[in-house]
Scaffold this motif. Structure first.
Motif, PDB file in Angstrom:
ATOM      1  N   ALA A 192     -13.862  79.999  31.102  1.00  0.00           N
ATOM      2  CA  ALA A 192     -12.844  80.734  30.354  1.00  0.00           C
ATOM      3  C   ALA A 192     -13.189  82.222  30.268  1.00  0.00           C
ATOM      4  CB  ALA A 192     -12.681  80.148  28.956  1.00  0.00           C
ATOM      5  N   ALA A 193     -14.463  82.538  30.043  1.00  0.00           N
ATOM      6  CA  ALA A 193     -14.871  83.947  29.981  1.00  0.00           C
ATOM      7  C   ALA A 193     -14.654  84.620  31.330  1.00  0.00           C
ATOM      8  CB  ALA A 193     -16.337  84.051  29.557  1.00  0.00           C
ATOM      9  N   SER A 194     -14.889  83.870  32.410  1.00  0.00           N
ATOM     10  CA  SER A 194     -14.639  84.398  33.753  1.00  0.00           C
ATOM     11  C   SER A 194     -13.141  84.638  33.957  1.00  0.00           C
ATOM     12  CB  SER A 194     -15.177  83.421  34.800  1.00  0.00           C
ATOM     13  OG  SER A 194     -14.727  83.769  36.082  1.00  0.00           O
ATOM     14  N   ALA A 195     -12.325  83.681  33.581  1.00  0.00           N
ATOM     15  CA  ALA A 195     -10.869  83.842  33.719  1.00  0.00           C
ATOM     16  C   ALA A 195     -10.390  85.037  32.898  1.00  0.00           C
ATOM     17  CB  ALA A 195     -10.157  82.565  33.272  1.00  0.00           C
ATOM     18  N   PHE A 196     -11.067  85.300  31.780  1.00  0.00           N
ATOM     19  CA  PHE A 196     -10.712  86.438  30.923  1.00  0.00           C
ATOM     20  C   PHE A 196     -11.076  87.762  31.590  1.00  0.00           C
ATOM     21  CE2 PHE A 196     -11.726  89.535  27.613  1.00  0.00           C
ATOM     22  CZ  PHE A 196     -10.570  89.498  26.840  1.00  0.00           C
ATOM     23  N   GLY A 197     -12.095  87.729  32.445  1.00  0.00           N
ATOM     24  CA  GLY A 197     -12.451  88.947  33.168  1.00  0.00           C
ATOM     25  C   GLY A 197     -13.888  89.396  33.020  1.00  0.00           C
ATOM     26  N   MET A 198     -14.656  88.692  32.199  1.00  0.00           N
ATOM     27  CA  MET A 198     -16.080  89.036  32.078  1.00  0.00           C
ATOM     28  C   MET A 198     -16.834  88.604  33.325  1.00  0.00           C
ATOM     29  SD  MET A 198     -16.952  87.896  28.161  1.00  0.00           S
ATOM     30  CE  MET A 198     -16.422  88.870  26.743  1.00  0.00           C
ATOM     31  N   ARG A 199     -18.011  89.234  33.544  1.00  0.00           N
ATOM     32  CA  ARG A 199     -18.975  88.704  34.507  1.00  0.00           C
ATOM     33  C   ARG A 199     -19.691  87.562  33.796  1.00  0.00           C
ATOM     34  NH1 ARG A 199     -20.011  92.436  38.415  1.00  0.00           N
ATOM     35  NH2 ARG A 199     -20.601  90.588  39.605  1.00  0.00           N
ATOM     36  N   ARG A 212     -13.050  72.066  36.726  1.00  0.00           N
ATOM     37  CA  ARG A 212     -11.833  72.379  37.494  1.00  0.00           C
ATOM     38  C   ARG A 212     -10.868  73.069  36.537  1.00  0.00           C
ATOM     39  NH1 ARG A 212     -15.847  69.419  40.054  1.00  0.00           N
ATOM     40  NH2 ARG A 212     -15.195  68.919  42.192  1.00  0.00           N
ATOM     41  N   LEU A 213     -11.191  74.316  36.248  1.00  0.00           N
ATOM     42  CA  LEU A 213     -10.441  75.133  35.296  1.00  0.00           C
ATOM     43  C   LEU A 213     -10.311  76.535  35.869  1.00  0.00           C
ATOM     44  CD1 LEU A 213     -12.199  74.046  31.963  1.00  0.00           C
ATOM     45  CD2 LEU A 213      -9.783  73.688  32.520  1.00  0.00           C
ATOM     46  N   PRO A 214      -9.382  77.342  35.350  1.00  0.00           N
ATOM     47  CA  PRO A 214      -9.288  78.726  35.825  1.00  0.00           C
ATOM     48  C   PRO A 214     -10.607  79.464  35.615  1.00  0.00           C
ATOM     49  CG  PRO A 214      -7.375  78.153  34.475  1.00  0.00           C
ATOM     50  CD  PRO A 214      -8.353  77.022  34.335  1.00  0.00           C
ATOM     51  N   GLY A 215     -10.883  80.404  36.524  1.00  0.00           N
ATOM     52  CA  GLY A 215     -12.125  81.175  36.439  1.00  0.00           C
ATOM     53  C   GLY A 215     -13.179  80.628  37.380  1.00  0.00           C
TER      54      GLY A 215
ATOM     55  N   THR B  58      -6.300  69.523  29.176  1.00  0.00           N
ATOM     56  CA  THR B  58      -5.043  69.883  28.506  1.00  0.00           C
ATOM     57  C   THR B  58      -5.325  70.745  27.277  1.00  0.00           C
ATOM     58  OG1 THR B  58      -4.980  67.845  27.149  1.00  0.00           O
ATOM     59  CG2 THR B  58      -3.838  67.809  29.288  1.00  0.00           C
ATOM     60  N   TRP B  59      -6.344  70.375  26.513  1.00  0.00           N
ATOM     61  CA  TRP B  59      -6.647  71.147  25.298  1.00  0.00           C
ATOM     62  C   TRP B  59      -7.148  72.537  25.653  1.00  0.00           C
ATOM     63  CZ3 TRP B  59     -10.049  66.451  23.536  1.00  0.00           C
ATOM     64  CH2 TRP B  59      -9.221  65.385  23.198  1.00  0.00           C
ATOM     65  N   LEU B  60      -8.040  72.609  26.630  1.00  0.00           N
ATOM     66  CA  LEU B  60      -8.619  73.908  27.008  1.00  0.00           C
ATOM     67  C   LEU B  60      -7.556  74.829  27.604  1.00  0.00           C
ATOM     68  CD1 LEU B  60     -11.968  72.545  28.464  1.00  0.00           C
ATOM     69  CD2 LEU B  60     -11.763  74.103  26.515  1.00  0.00           C
ATOM     70  N   ARG B  61      -6.722  74.293  28.472  1.00  0.00           N
ATOM     71  CA  ARG B  61      -5.660  75.130  29.048  1.00  0.00           C
ATOM     72  C   ARG B  61      -4.662  75.558  27.968  1.00  0.00           C
ATOM     73  NH1 ARG B  61      -4.554  75.779  34.393  1.00  0.00           N
ATOM     74  NH2 ARG B  61      -5.937  74.786  35.906  1.00  0.00           N
ATOM     75  N   GLY B  62      -4.357  74.656  27.067  1.00  0.00           N
ATOM     76  CA  GLY B  62      -3.437  75.010  25.988  1.00  0.00           C
ATOM     77  C   GLY B  62      -3.975  76.136  25.127  1.00  0.00           C
ATOM     78  N   LEU B  63      -5.249  76.032  24.759  1.00  0.00           N
ATOM     79  CA  LEU B  63      -5.844  77.028  23.866  1.00  0.00           C
ATOM     80  C   LEU B  63      -6.031  78.376  24.568  1.00  0.00           C
ATOM     81  CD1 LEU B  63      -6.949  77.637  21.091  1.00  0.00           C
ATOM     82  CD2 LEU B  63      -9.058  76.438  21.702  1.00  0.00           C
TER      83      LEU B  63
END
Lengths: 235, 235
Positions: A192-199, A212-215, B58-63
Motif C-alpha cells: 500500500a505504501a508503494s502504491a501511494f508512492g513511497m519507496r 497480489r495487491l496494487p504497488g 476486498t477489505w484492503l482494496r476498499g480501505l
C-alpha cells in the motif's frame, strides 16, 4: 568514526526512513511468548489468531468508517482469540494486554536507528498504534532519542492502509513520497505504501508470499540490518 | 397449500429478505472440493487460504480506495494461495476459477426462497460478487426466478462492509433498513449490517466466535432452514 555517507545504490535520494511499528520494529509475538508458562502449546496459535483478528478489525472498522483506537481493537481481538481457543482467564488477558505495551524490539533495531541518525537521515514511526501505546513501546525499547517523529493514525482517525495515513508522514516530515523509504514487515502495508508512492523496503521477516495487491516494494529483505547498505551507507 | 402468513415473532415488520451470496447461499468450499482428486490433503487448507485472502483483499482494496471487481480479487487470492502452498499448475488454477462460477448452493436454499416468495416477501442477494459471477451462480443453482433483485457492489464501486453497500439494498428495494432481514454466514458482514441498521440473522454455519465489532445480529442460526419460523411463517 566519521558519519557514514550516502552513495548511489538501489534507494537513492532518501531523506527519511519511516518504519511501521508492530511486526517491524517490535515483535508482536513476544507478548504471548512471555506467557508460554500459562499457554503452553497454545502460545503460537493464540499469538497468530490475536494478530490476524487485530488486523481484520482495523481493516473492517476502517472500511465501515467506525474507527476505534488500536488499544481497544487489540483488546477486542484478544477477546475473540481467547474465546475461540476456549480460554476464560481474566488475569491472563490482563497480563497479555500489559505485555503488549512493552513488546520486545527486534535485536537489530537500536543499532540501525543510530546508524541512520549518524548518517544524517531523519527517522520516524508511522503506526496504527495509539500515541500512548507507541510511547510505551518506544520508551521500553530505549529508542525514543533515535526517532525524530512518532506518528499515530489517531491523528487522521482511520487505520492503514487508508491513504490519509501515508499522507500524514509526508505532511509531518515535509517531504515528498519518493524521498521517504518506508519499512514494513507487513506485506499489505508495504504494498500500500508503494502504491501511494513511497519507496518501500519490505522486511519480510516471516517469509510471506508476495501480495497480489496494487504497488510493488522496491526491495525485499529478511531483517532491517540490510537497510544501511541499501541506502548506500558505507562501513 | 395456502401461503404462509406472518405472525408476531422475533423478526417483525420484515418486508424483504436480503442474502449475502458467498458462504451464505453458495458453498465457497465446493470449488476446491471438486478438485480433491488433484489437491488431496491440500483441499481444505487451500480452500481456507483462498477464502481468507479473498476477503483480505476486498477489505484492503476498499480501505485504500483501489477497487477491482470480485472476479479479479478472487483470482489474485487464488494465485497467492497456490503460491503459498507451492502449487504451480495453470490448468488447476483455471479449473478452480471455472468452478467458482458454478458453486453449489446450500441444500436448503431453493425451498427456503420458494417459501419466502409464497409468503409475499421480497427476496434479494446483496453481494461482493460481480454481476456476471452472480448471474452464473444464480442460474446454476436454479434460483433466478425466486429472487426479486441480485445486487452487486459493482454498482457502488466498493466492497462490504462499506455502508454504501448496505445502503444500495435500501435504495433498490425502496425500504427502510429495519424492514429488511439480512442473512449472512460471515460474522463481520452480519455485524456490519446490524451496525448499519438492518435486522440481521447470522447464519453461523461454521460455528465461528461472535465478532468484537460494532453491531449485534438479532438472531444466530446454524442454517437458513430456520428463517421462516423466525419470520413467523406458519407450517
Amino acid at each position: 568514526m566519521a558519519p557514514a555517507t550516502l552513495t548511489s545504490t538501489s534507494l537513492t535520494g532518501i531523506k527519511a526512513c519511516v518504519f511501521d511499528a508492530y511486526g517491524t520494529l517490535f515483535d508482536v509475538g513476544s507478548a504471548a511468548a512471555r506467557c508460554a508458562d500459562a499457554l503452553g502449546e497454545r502460545t503460537a496459535p493464540l499469538a497468530a489468531l490475536w494478530r490476524d483478528k487485530q488486523l481484520q478489525y482495523t481493516w473492517l472498522r476502517g472500511l465501515q468508517g467506525r474507527h476505534a483506537n488500536f488499544w481497544t481493537v487489540t483488546g477486542d481481538a484478544l477477546d475473540y482469540a481467547l474465546a475461540a481457543m476456549g480460554i476464560d482467564d481474566a488475569d491472563l488477558r490482563d497480563r497479555l494486554m500489559g505485555l503488549y505495551r512493552t513488546l520486545d524490539a527486534f535485536p537489530e533495531v537500536p543499532a540501525l536507528l543510530r546508524r541512520l541518525k549518524a548518517a544524517g537521515l531523519r527517522t520516524a514511526i508511522l503506526s496504527n498504534g495509539s500515541p500512548a501505546m507507541l510511547e510505551a513501546a518506544v520508551t521500553h525499547a530505549g529508542i525514543a532519542d533515535l526517532l525524530d517523529a512518532v506518528l499515530s493514525v489517531e491523528d487522521v482517525g482511520v487505520f492503514k492502509p487508508h491513504p490519509a495515513v501515508y499522507q500524514l508522514a509526508l505532511d509531518r516530515l515535509g517531504l515528498p513520497a519518493d524521498s521517504i523509504s518506508f519499512q514494513s514487515s507487513n506485506g499489505w502495508d508495504a504494498f500500500a505504501a508503494s502504491a501511494f508512492g513511497m519507496r518501500v523496503v519490505w522486511c519480510n521477516r516471516y517469509g510471506q508470499q508476495r501480495e497480489r495487491l496494487p504497488g510493488a516494494p522496491d526491495v525485499e529483505v529478511r531483517d532491517l540490518s540490510e537497510l544501511p547498505a541499501l541506502l548506500g551507507l558505507r562501513g
